[in-house]
Design an enzyme around this catalytic site. Structure first.
Site, mmCIF file in Angstrom:
data_model
loop_
_atom_site.group_PDB
_atom_site.id
_atom_site.type_symbol
_atom_site.label_atom_id
_atom_site.label_comp_id
_atom_site.label_asym_id
_atom_site.label_seq_id
_atom_site.Cartn_x
_atom_site.Cartn_y
_atom_site.Cartn_z
ATOM 1 N N ASP A 81 0.806 -1.232 0.000
ATOM 2 C CA ASP A 81 0.000 0.000 0.000
ATOM 3 C C ASP A 81 0.835 1.276 0.000
ATOM 4 O OD1 ASP A 81 0.761 -0.868 2.601
ATOM 5 O OD2 ASP A 81 -0.737 0.431 3.526
ATOM 6 N N GLU A 139 -0.540 -1.986 5.148
ATOM 7 C CA GLU A 139 0.330 -1.875 6.328
ATOM 8 C C GLU A 139 0.093 -0.565 7.057
ATOM 9 O OE1 GLU A 139 3.110 -0.875 9.088
ATOM 10 O OE2 GLU A 139 3.090 0.243 7.226
HETATM 11 ZN ZN LIG Z 1 4.987 3.755 6.463
HETATM 12 ZN ZN LIG Z 2 6.356 1.035 5.567
#
Ligand SMILES: [Zn+2]
Ligand SMILES: [Zn+2]
Length: 394
Positions: A81, A139
């Site tokens: 991401d 994440e």
């Molecule tokens: Zn980050």
């Molecule tokens: Zn990262």
């Protein structure tokens, strides 16, 4: 010699890896919206003839089994991401998705993992054991793609004996990597607090309940949780970056709103601290005639690099890159959802140097000018492939 073979392959596929990284960089997607990224990874795995399974909506899990005998399993994780940042770099691969940017290097992690898959496919006949590839979404956003993938069974069937992840680090020169055994990154909890009083004219405090003064006491007192209750041997941080008392010179507001972060590296203490902070803030507000809503949004747990595994992986890195290119890392009070893997499986999370001062590549992650020295992709791919093969006992 498997090392030389991997080094050679890492060189050969370098341009491809860079092209993949640039494609991902130019087409970033926010957490939980990695549809195109996921499709891109799927396409690349198809090209390599690797089967995969979708997980947590946009995540993918793939297996490569060596032809030699071996029943060990090791997992490699790369996150996919990007962040809601407007890219300020003037580069040919600049983000085409305005306001979204790969400013944390997850484009590097994903393209590297694809490169590792390519190398391991090529040398399948030369190793035994199974490598599990985890292409993980989200994440950067709670509850974190790692926690969802674990819930959906990413660490089962087959169960890896080790999970390994890497992350770019612009503080370290390209060509080098960093390790820290034991506790490495912090748990992160977000605090949302409303202190309630009774507003009125600033000239008549006796008729009001001033939430600003209550807040001042709460902010100061809460630091005692860190300085007096926390074990000094284990780090804790409490910071409030938002304090809004929307009154005026002569107006006492009804309430004050606060936002802060609490970080530590001990799950038992983390839970105790939550109770202590809430009780203290509520108690102070009440004793001064007001009240307090103290809300905690639990974030990622702390990240621990299993000592024995980390020593082994570090050894492989020294062997692959040379001892002089493997550095010690300090504790880092930021959070990372790789921590979820580290809480349930032996894990090792290391840093890939991506700095090149001569070319002005020094910006921190999560900034609009972040970029990486792309030559690091060669080490990134080669090293991870080497670690996987060695960790499987080859
Ligand atoms: Zn980050
Ligand atoms: Zn990262």
């Amino acid at each position: 010699m498997i090392k030389e073979k991997i080094q050679q392959l890492a060189k050969e596929i370098f341009n491809d890896v860079v092209a993949n990284r640039r494609h991902l960089h130019a087409n970033p997607e926010l957490s939980f919206h990695e549809q195109e990224t996921s499709a891109f990874v799927a396409r690349k795995l198809d090209e390599l003839g690797i089967e995969y399974q979708k997980m947590a909506d946009t995540g993918l899990v793939a297996l490569i089994k060596g032809d030699k005998p071996g029943d060990q399993i090791v997992a490699l994780r790369g996150d996919m991401d990007a962040l809601p940042i407007l890219e300020a770099n003037d580069v040919p691969y600049k983000s085409k998705n305005e306001g979204v940017m790969h400013a944390c290097g997850h484009d590097v992690h994903t393209s590297s993992l694809l490169g590792v898959a390519k190398i391991l496919t090529e040398i399948k006949s030369e190793f035994g054991g199974t490598v599990k590839f985890i292409f993980q979404p989200a994440e950067e956003k709670l509850p974190g793609g790692a926690s969802l993938m674990i819930k959906e069974g990413v660490l089962e069937n087959p169960k890896p004996s080790a999970v390994i992840g890497q992350h770019v680090m612009p503080l370290i020169d390209a060509g080098k990597v960093g390790f820290r055994a034991g506790k490495y990154m912090a748990s992160t909890d977000e605090l949302y607090v409303t202190v309630k009083g009774k507003g009125g004219h600033g000239a008549q405090p006796q008729q009001n309940i001033d939430p600003v003064i209550i807040t001042a006491h709460i902010l100061t007192a809460l630091q005692q949780v860190i300085s007096r209750f926390a074990d000094p041997k284990s780090p804790s941080v409490l910071s409030f970056g938002k304090v809004i008392a929307n009154g005026a010179t002569n107006v006492i507001p009804n309430e004050v709103y606060l936002e802060g972060t609490f970080r530590t590296m001990d799950e038992q203490w983390r839970a105790e601290a939550h109770v202590k902070m809430k009780k203290m803030a509520e108690g102070i507000a009440e004793s001064m005639g007001g009240s307090c809503d103290f809300n905690i949004m639990k974030g990622y747990p702390f990240l621990i690099n299993e000592e024995k595994l980390t020593a082994q992986v570090r050894g492989f890195a020294e062997d692959f890159l040379g001892k002089e290119n493997v550095l010690d890392l300090d504790i880092w009070m930021a959070a990372e959802d790789f921590a979820y893997y580290s809480q349930v499986a032996d894990s090792c999370f290391y840093r890939l140097g991506t700095r090149n001062e001569a070319r002005g590549i020094t910006s921190s992650v999560h900034t609009p000018t972040f970029d990486v020295e792309e030559s690091a992709l060669e080490q990134s791919v080669g090293l991870m492939a080497y670690i996987a093969v060695k960790q499987l006992g080859n």
